[in-house]
Design an enzyme around this catalytic site. Structure first.
Site, PDB file in Angstrom:
ATOM      1  N   ASP A 243       0.808  -1.211   0.000  1.00 56.83           N
ATOM      2  CA  ASP A 243       0.000   0.000   0.000  1.00 56.83           C
ATOM      3  C   ASP A 243       0.845   1.266   0.000  1.00 56.83           C
ATOM      4  OD1 ASP A 243      -3.141  -0.640   0.708  1.00 56.83           O
ATOM      5  OD2 ASP A 243      -1.771  -2.209   1.347  1.00 56.83           O
ATOM      6  N   LYS A 254      -0.410  -5.432   4.093  1.00 60.91           N
ATOM      7  CA  LYS A 254      -1.378  -5.992   5.033  1.00 60.91           C
ATOM      8  C   LYS A 254      -0.679  -6.662   6.217  1.00 60.91           C
ATOM      9  CE  LYS A 254      -4.968  -5.682   4.696  1.00 60.91           C
ATOM     10  NZ  LYS A 254      -5.855  -4.637   5.268  1.00 60.91           N
TER      11      LYS A 254
END
EC number: 5.3.1.23
Length: 368
Positions: A243, A254
Site C-alpha cells: 500500500d 497488510k
C-alpha cells in the site's frame, strides 16, 4: 481478468456515461454483486467500508469520486470539498492521495463549466494507466517465475501470496498476481499458496475467488502456515503487494507481511514486492517510523461472516464479549528483508538510489 470466461474490471464507467460501477468486494466470495456509485459520498463510503480495496483501486475510485463531485458542483469550493471528503477515507494507501492530487492539479486550471467532462476524462486516464502499469509488472515478474521454472524443469512453481494483490485490488491484472496470471497463460505450471489473511480474510475470500474463477491452481492456508511450508521447501518464491513504499525501500502491506518476510529470509526464499509507481512515497524516508498504520474496527476481529450449510449468510462472534481487541491493519517490512521490487520499469533493488533512478518523476511529486 476473467470470471468464468467473461472479462471484468473491478471498476468502470456505466453505460449512462456518468455513474460508476464496481464489484462489491464485501459480498465475495459468496455473492457476485455490482454496486453503482452516483456521488462523491458514495465513492468515499466505498473506500472507507472496503466495498473497494487495494491501493491502486482505491486511487482509481477516488478519481471517479472527484468526477462524480464535479458533476454536482464544479466550483472551486466544490473541488476542494470533494478532495477533503475523499482524502480521509483511508489513511495508509498513498495511491489515494496521489490520485486526488492528480485530479485537483489537472482540474484547478479548468473553467468550472468544463470541469465535469475533464474530470471524467482524467479519471479514465488514471484507470487505464493502472491497467498498463500492472501489465508491465506482469511482464517483469514473469521473468522471475520463468527463471524459477527453468531450475525445476517440468515441476510446479509454488508462489506464496499474502492478502489480495490481485485484479480485485487494482483496475485489472493485479500487482502480485499479475506475473502469476501471465505465467499461467504462458503454460508454466504454477501453484499459489493463498494466505487466508485475517482478520478480513482477503486471501480466502478474494484471492482464492479470483484465482479459482480464472483457473489458476491454488490452495488456501491459515496465515501461520507459510513458515512451515518454507522450511520444507514447498515455497519457491513469495510475491506480495503493498500500500506504500518508502523512499528507503521499506514496504507497508497488510498485517502479517513482515512475519512472512522474516520466515522467507530465514529459509532463503526470495521475497518480492510488486508495486505500481504511484505507490512509492518519496516524502517518507523511514517506513517503520513514519508510515501511518490504520487501525480499524475491532468488529473485524471479533466477528466472522460465512455461508451456513443450508446456504444462509451468517455473522458470528468468535471472541469473548469481555475481551478487548486490537486491529492494526498493516505492518512495515524493512527493505533489508525484500529481495526485489517488481515495478513496471523492472525489478529494482529496495533502496532509495534504485527507486530514484527508475522513477525521478515521483521525487518531483514528493517535492511539491
Amino acid at each position: 481478468m476473467k470470471v468464468d470466461g467473461k472479462h471484468f474490471r473491478s471498476i468502470w464507467r456505466e453505460r449512462d456515461g456518468w455513474s460508476v460501477g464496481a464489484i462489491d468486494q464485501r459480498r465475495l466470495p459468496h455473492e457476485f454483486v455490482i454496486a453503482r456509485l452516483t456521488s462523491c459520498e458514495d465513492a468515499a463510503v466505498a473506500i472507507r467500508d472496503m466495498l473497494v480495496r487495494g491501493a491502486p483501486l482505491i486511487g482509481a475510485t477516488a478519481a471517479y469520486g472527484m468526477a462524480l463531485a464535479m458533476r454536482e458542483d464544479a466550483s472551486d469550493a466544490g473541488l476542494q470539498r470533494a478532495y477533503d471528503t475523499l482524502v480521509v477515507a483511508r489513511p495508509t494507501a498513498i495511491n489515494l492521495k496521489w490520485a486526488l492530487d492528480e485530479m485537483r492539479s489537472s482540474l484547478a486550471p479548468v473553467d468550472p463549466v468544463e470541469r465535469a467532462e475533464a474530470a471524467y476524462a482524467r479519471a479514465d486516464e488514471i484507470a487505464e494507466q493502472d491497467v498498463e502499469i500492472n501489465r508491465g509488472i506482469a511482464d517483469n515478474g514473469l521473468k522471475l517465475i520463468e527463471a524459477t521454472a527453468a531450475k525445476k524443469p517440468g515441476d510446479v512453481v509454488n508462489v506464496l501470496t499474502h492478502c489480495n494483490a490481485g485484479w480485485l485490488a487494482t483496475v485489472d491484472w493485479g500487482t502480485a498476481t499479475a506475473p502469476i496470471y501471465l505465467a499461467h497463460e504462458r503454460g508454466i505450471k504454477v501453484h499459489v499458496w493463498v494466505d487466508e489473511t485475517r482478520p478480513r480474510n482477503q486471501g480466502a475470500s478474494l484471492t482464492a475467488w479470483e484465482l479459482g474463477h480464472h483457473g489458476v491452481p491454488h490452495t488456501v492456508i491459515p496465515d501461520n502456515t507459510g513458515g512451515h511450508l518454507m522450511q520444507h521447501g514447498m515455497v519457491d518464491l513469495a510475491i506480495v503487494g503493498t500500500d506504500r513504499v518508502a523512499a528507503n525501500g521499506d514496504v507497508c502491506n497488510k498485517i502479517g507481511t513482515y512475519l512472512k518476510a522474516l520466515a522467507a529470509h530465514d529459509n532463503g526464499v526470495p521475497f518480492y514486492v510488486a508495486l505500481p509507481s504511484p505507490t512509492i512515497d518519496f516524502a517518507v524516508h523511514d517506513g517503520v517510523r513514519d508510515i501511518p498504520i490504520e487501525q480499524r474496527s475491532g468488529v473485524e476481529v471479533t466477528d466472522m461472516t460465512g455461508r451456513t450449510a443450508d446456504g444462509r449468510l451468517e455473522t458470528v462472534r468468535i471472541v469473548p464479549e469481555s475481551s478487548p481487541v486490537a486491529n492494526y491493519a498493516f505492518d512495515v517490512t524493512p527493505a533489508r528483508l525484500v529481495t526485489g521490487l517488481i515495478t513496471e520499469r523492472g525489478v529494482l533493488k529496495p533502496d532509495r538510489a534504485s527507486l530514484a533512478a527508475a522513477f525521478p518523476e515521483r521525487i518531483a511529486v514528493a517535492a511539491k
